[in-house]
Design a protein around this motif. Structure first.
Motif, short mmCIF file in Angstrom:
data_model
loop_
_atom_site.label_atom_id
_atom_site.label_comp_id
_atom_site.label_asym_id
_atom_site.label_seq_id
_atom_site.Cartn_x
_atom_site.Cartn_y
_atom_site.Cartn_z
N GLY A 564 0.63 27.26 -21.17
CA GLY A 564 -0.68 27.75 -20.77
C GLY A 564 -1.42 26.84 -19.83
N THR A 565 -1.01 25.56 -19.75
CA THR A 565 -1.65 24.67 -18.80
C THR A 565 -1.54 25.23 -17.38
OG1 THR A 565 0.40 23.42 -18.68
CG2 THR A 565 -1.31 22.54 -20.10
N ILE A 566 -2.50 24.90 -16.56
CA ILE A 566 -2.54 25.37 -15.17
C ILE A 566 -1.91 24.32 -14.27
CG2 ILE A 566 -4.09 25.95 -13.25
CD1 ILE A 566 -6.14 26.80 -15.45
N TRP A 567 -1.03 24.77 -13.36
CA TRP A 567 -0.39 23.87 -12.41
C TRP A 567 -0.82 24.27 -11.00
CZ3 TRP A 567 3.35 19.95 -13.62
CH2 TRP A 567 3.59 19.81 -14.99
N PRO A 568 -1.52 23.37 -10.29
CA PRO A 568 -2.00 23.71 -8.94
C PRO A 568 -0.89 24.00 -7.94
CG PRO A 568 -3.18 21.80 -9.80
CD PRO A 568 -2.05 22.07 -10.74
N TRP A 569 0.28 23.38 -8.09
CA TRP A 569 1.33 23.55 -7.09
C TRP A 569 1.79 25.00 -6.98
CZ3 TRP A 569 6.55 24.99 -7.46
CH2 TRP A 569 7.12 25.05 -8.73
N LEU A 570 1.57 25.77 -8.03
CA LEU A 570 2.00 27.16 -8.03
C LEU A 570 1.12 28.05 -7.14
CD1 LEU A 570 2.79 27.45 -11.84
CD2 LEU A 570 4.46 27.41 -9.97
N LEU A 571 0.02 27.51 -6.64
CA LEU A 571 -0.83 28.29 -5.74
C LEU A 571 -0.11 28.65 -4.44
CD1 LEU A 571 -4.36 26.64 -6.05
CD2 LEU A 571 -3.77 29.02 -6.57
N ALA A 572 0.72 27.75 -3.93
CA ALA A 572 1.39 28.02 -2.65
C ALA A 572 2.39 29.17 -2.76
CB ALA A 572 2.07 26.76 -2.12
N PRO A 573 3.31 29.18 -3.74
CA PRO A 573 4.18 30.35 -3.85
C PRO A 573 3.42 31.63 -4.16
CG PRO A 573 4.57 28.80 -5.65
CD PRO A 573 3.73 28.10 -4.65
N TYR A 574 2.31 31.51 -4.91
CA TYR A 574 1.50 32.71 -5.16
C TYR A 574 0.91 33.23 -3.86
CZ TYR A 574 -2.31 35.73 -6.59
OH TYR A 574 -3.16 36.81 -6.71
N ALA A 575 0.30 32.33 -3.06
CA ALA A 575 -0.28 32.75 -1.78
C ALA A 575 0.79 33.33 -0.86
CB ALA A 575 -0.97 31.57 -1.11
N GLU A 576 1.94 32.68 -0.82
CA GLU A 576 3.04 33.17 0.04
C GLU A 576 3.48 34.55 -0.39
OE1 GLU A 576 6.86 31.03 2.06
OE2 GLU A 576 6.47 30.61 -0.06
N ALA A 577 3.60 34.75 -1.69
CA ALA A 577 4.00 36.07 -2.20
C ALA A 577 2.96 37.13 -1.85
CB ALA A 577 4.19 36.00 -3.72
N CYS A 578 1.69 36.79 -1.97
CA CYS A 578 0.63 37.74 -1.65
C CYS A 578 0.65 38.12 -0.17
CB CYS A 578 -0.73 37.15 -2.02
SG CYS A 578 -1.04 37.04 -3.79
N PHE A 579 0.80 37.12 0.70
CA PHE A 579 0.80 37.42 2.13
C PHE A 579 2.01 38.27 2.52
CE2 PHE A 579 -1.99 33.56 2.59
CZ PHE A 579 -3.08 34.25 3.09
N LYS A 580 3.13 38.04 1.89
CA LYS A 580 4.33 38.84 2.20
C LYS A 580 4.15 40.29 1.79
CE LYS A 580 8.03 35.40 2.25
NZ LYS A 580 9.30 34.96 1.68
N ASN A 581 3.30 40.53 0.84
CA ASN A 581 3.15 41.89 0.33
C ASN A 581 1.80 42.51 0.67
OD1 ASN A 581 5.23 43.30 -1.16
ND2 ASN A 581 3.68 43.75 -2.72
N SER A 582 1.06 41.88 1.60
CA SER A 582 -0.29 42.34 1.92
C SER A 582 -0.32 43.11 3.24
CB SER A 582 -1.24 41.14 2.03
OG SER A 582 -2.50 41.53 2.49
N LYS A 583 -1.13 44.16 3.27
CA LYS A 583 -1.32 44.93 4.50
C LYS A 583 -2.50 44.40 5.31
CE LYS A 583 0.64 49.12 2.49
NZ LYS A 583 0.38 50.51 2.01
N ASP A 584 -3.46 43.79 4.64
CA ASP A 584 -4.61 43.21 5.34
C ASP A 584 -4.62 41.71 5.08
OD1 ASP A 584 -7.01 42.46 6.45
OD2 ASP A 584 -8.15 44.15 5.61
N LYS A 585 -3.84 40.97 5.85
CA LYS A 585 -3.64 39.54 5.61
C LYS A 585 -4.91 38.73 5.88
CE LYS A 585 1.36 39.40 6.36
NZ LYS A 585 1.54 40.82 6.06
N SER A 586 -5.70 39.15 6.84
CA SER A 586 -6.93 38.43 7.16
C SER A 586 -7.92 38.51 6.00
CB SER A 586 -7.56 39.00 8.43
OG SER A 586 -8.79 38.35 8.70
N LYS A 587 -8.06 39.68 5.45
CA LYS A 587 -8.96 39.85 4.30
C LYS A 587 -8.48 39.02 3.11
CE LYS A 587 -10.78 43.34 1.11
NZ LYS A 587 -10.74 44.76 0.69
N LEU A 588 -7.17 39.07 2.87
CA LEU A 588 -6.59 38.31 1.77
C LEU A 588 -6.83 36.81 1.98
CD1 LEU A 588 -4.79 37.95 -0.76
CD2 LEU A 588 -2.81 38.03 0.78
N ALA A 589 -6.65 36.34 3.21
CA ALA A 589 -6.83 34.92 3.50
C ALA A 589 -8.25 34.48 3.19
CB ALA A 589 -6.48 34.64 4.96
#
Length: 648
Positions: A564-589
């Motif tokens: 359950g602890t939070i790991w900051p390093w996982l933000l990058a793969p999460y962001a990368e996954a979101c951008f790969k699957n996003s239609k409005d990348k600017s809004k997401l950013a």
């Protein structure tokens, strides 16, 4: 970054805020805002001693006092049982940290400044004192407190300690134990030393007490250095394992110039990104053999293979440090063995530690990052591809000792007594988060490795790699996809349906077989169950094994480490996954940039100054825990900010 008198005299806050200086050799200097050591790892000179395979706290601190008009003012603060003494924190007026830490004291109208820098590539700490106002001169006294022990240990009064101080010219030297190095004290001006050896007992480190560790220490002071400080002329004092004929002022100026030059490299970056890029230098270390490595974190971690691969893009490539990136990757290829890269390299000739099933697979990911950002195919083919080829061949031939490539094209690894993935903590003598069998991220990395190799190297004379990749893609969906709309974390005798962040790599990595709908389902659920402004939780809060606070003794904390602890390093793969699957990348950013502001704006001023901690509590208020400066936290947040900036 600046803190004024009110903040400095708020002891709860000033104890919590820690500064860090490093030397590029694995050594460091660190304490908190009022220099009252609260960890056994704090020290003014902490050196990495490879032959002893450890970091050693040699000089714990230098107590500072001044004489003004015949009256002594003690500027230091120590914690003893039930009390603080002296009360030097009362004289702190200001703390500033641009490229190095600097304190301003107000001593009954006399203004004094002190600054500290470690010298790159040396086991050297420089202190700079300057009398700003209030009188024309004063007498400055510096009292060393020696520890001379491994950073994980504590010192007690003992008869083996040799307190004798030798002198040569303006150098004074001490070597308390035969197996440890001699340290040298000197100043640019004439230095007077009064030999008064005495043990000071029961220093108290409350950060260790919080962790249920031993927390009392005895430190030895060999005596007192005295100098005269005149207004308008800075005074320099050096503590080092080496002697030099150079003036200390010139060494200080050279180090300062180098830091300012580096700061200018990032002047066009966003301020938050620029700060982290400056701090990234702390993790780039030349080891005993002169090889470029990445240290996993401060104050207590060393260099690990998996951490190096994951943090490498942010710490090097995205900072324009192509040669350093290639050097790290190339150095690890030299230690490839049966398809595995070491999780720890023994730099003095002993055996390496090959206890990671995924370090060699993360190597492929780091190589892809290197090629994407540098287009350096020549170096890739010459220096990196031979290792990539060996890794794939070893997995396919089932020569990897800890892993099995099965008929379904997927990798299983370990047993109930091993911990071979990044969730590798041990509690009460057994894996805290057993993940033997088919681990979801290991197989996502395996598919990525095969896909990258075939796409980039285009080398598969027998078609065996393509056949394995096709089978792995088909089996991945069959084995891991759950009807609930996400991926199982683990499959062995049972299917582990615990909702963990490891599935995010099946969305962030290339060559994965998931459909767009499957990817979106995973992202929606990760956002709902795991996402916080500080990173991803390692387990959803609705799971019976979830632990919202990382507290207790060592076993209790290690059990919580990935529950359950939070790991900051996982933000990058999460962001990368979101951008790969996003239609409005600017809004997401824009949304992501705003969402993680507490991490990169607030957090960098609440524990390790300008740094990102290792972990955070899963429950609000998400208290930072673990080490104060973590390589993959900093590296992957740099990469997350890079992704955000590129999509704005």
């Amino acid at each position: 970054m600046q803190f004024h008198q009110k903040a400095l005299q708020n002891l709860e806050q000033s104890f919590a805020l820690e500064w860090l200086e490093t030397n590029g050799k694995g050594g460091y200097s660190s304490s908190n805002l009022i220099e009252c050591n609260t960890r056994k790892y704090h020290g003014l000179l902490v050196s990495s001693l490879p032959k002893l395979q450890n970091k050693y706290v040699l000089l714990s601190k230098l107590e500072t006092s001044v004489y003004i008009d015949g009256e002594e003012y003690e500027l230091s603060t120590n914690k003893y049982p039930g009390t603080l003494f002296p009360h030097g924190y009362k004289y702190y007026k200001d703390f500033k940290h641009d490229t190095f830490p600097m304190w301003t004291y107000d001593i009954n109208g006399v203004t004094l400044q002190k600054s500290i820098m470690m010298v790159r590539d040396e086991d050297t700490v420089l202190l700079r004192f300057e009398l700003i106002d209030g009188c024309s001169k004063l007498n400055l006294n510096l009292k060393p407190f020696l520890a001379f022990r491994a950073s994980h240990d504590l010192t007690e009064v003992n008869d083996d300690f040799d307190p004798s101080m030798t002198s040569e010219g303006n150098y004074y030297s001490v070597k308390p134990y035969d197996l440890l190095p001699e340290i040298h004290f000197t100043a640019d001006d004439n230095l007077d030393f009064q030999f008064k050896p005495v043990w000071f007992e029961n220093f108290e480190y409350y950060k260790e007490r919080e962790k249920n560790n031993p927390y009392h220490e005895d430190l030895h002071s060999p005596g007192l250095f005295s100098l005269e400080l005149n207004k308008g002329k800075a005074l320099y004092f050096k503590v080092s394992l080496d002697k030099t004929d150079k003036s200390l002022e010139s060494i200080w100026q050279q180090e300062s110039d180098q830091r300012n030059k580096k700061a200018k490299l990032y002047k066009d970056d966003q301020p938050l990104s620029a700060n982290l890029k400056m701090q990234a230098d702390h993790f780039l270390v030349k080891n005993y053999l002169g090889q470029q490595v990445i240290t996993a974190g401060y104050p207590w971690y060393v260099s690990w293979g998996r951490d190096a691969m994951i943090s490498l893009p942010g710490l090097t490539i995205l900072r324009g440090l192509k040669e350093e990136a290639l050097s790290v990757l190339t150095n690890y290829t030299k230690h490839e063995q049966n398809g595995m890269l070491p999780n720890y390299v023994n730099i003095i000739g002993g055996e390496n530690s090959y206890n990671s099933v995924d370090a060699s697979l993360w190597f492929f990911w780091a190589c892809k990052q290197y090629l994407t950002h540098t287009n350096d195919m020549k170096s890739m083919m010459k220096d990196l591809v031979p290792c990539m080829r060996k890794v794939i061949q070893s997995f396919i031939a089932n020569e990897v000792p800890v892993a099995q490539l099965n008929e379904n094209g997927l990798i299983s690894s370990g047993n109930s007594g091993t911990h071979l993935t990044w969730m590798d903590a041990t509690a009460w003598g057994r894996p805290a988060t057993p993940r033997y069998g088919y681990a979801v991220e290991v197989n996502a990395l395996w598919i990525h490795a095969l896909g990258f190799y075939l796409e980039t190297i285009k080398e598969d004379p027998t078609g065996e790699i393509r056949k394995c990749l096709d089978k792995a893609k088909k089996s991945f969906i069959e084995l891991f996809w759950l009807k609930e709309g996400y991926l199982a974390d683990l499959v062995n005798e049972q299917v582990d349906t615990a909702f963990r962040p490891n599935q995010i790599f099946a969305v962030s990595l290339d060559y994965m077989p998931l459909s767009e709908n499957q990817k979106q389902s995973i992202l929606d659920k990760v956002k709902e169950k795991l996402l916080t402004p500080y990173g991803l939780r390692t387990l959803s809060q609705d799971h019976p094994q979830y632990r919202g606070e990382y507290t207790g003794n060592i076993n209790e904390r290690d059990y919580c480490y990935h529950q359950g602890t939070i790991w900051p390093w996982l933000l990058a793969p999460y962001a990368e996954a979101c951008f790969k699957n996003s239609k409005d990348k600017s809004k997401l950013a824009k949304e992501l940039q705003e969402y993680i502001k507490p991490l990169i704006a607030k957090h960098t001023e609440e524990v390790g100054l300008k740094q990102i901690s290792e972990i955070f509590d899963g429950d609000a208020p998400h208290t930072p825990r673990g080490c104060i400066a973590q390589a993959w936290s900093v590296g992957e947040v740099i990469r997350a900010l890079h992704l955000i900036q590129n999509n704005l």
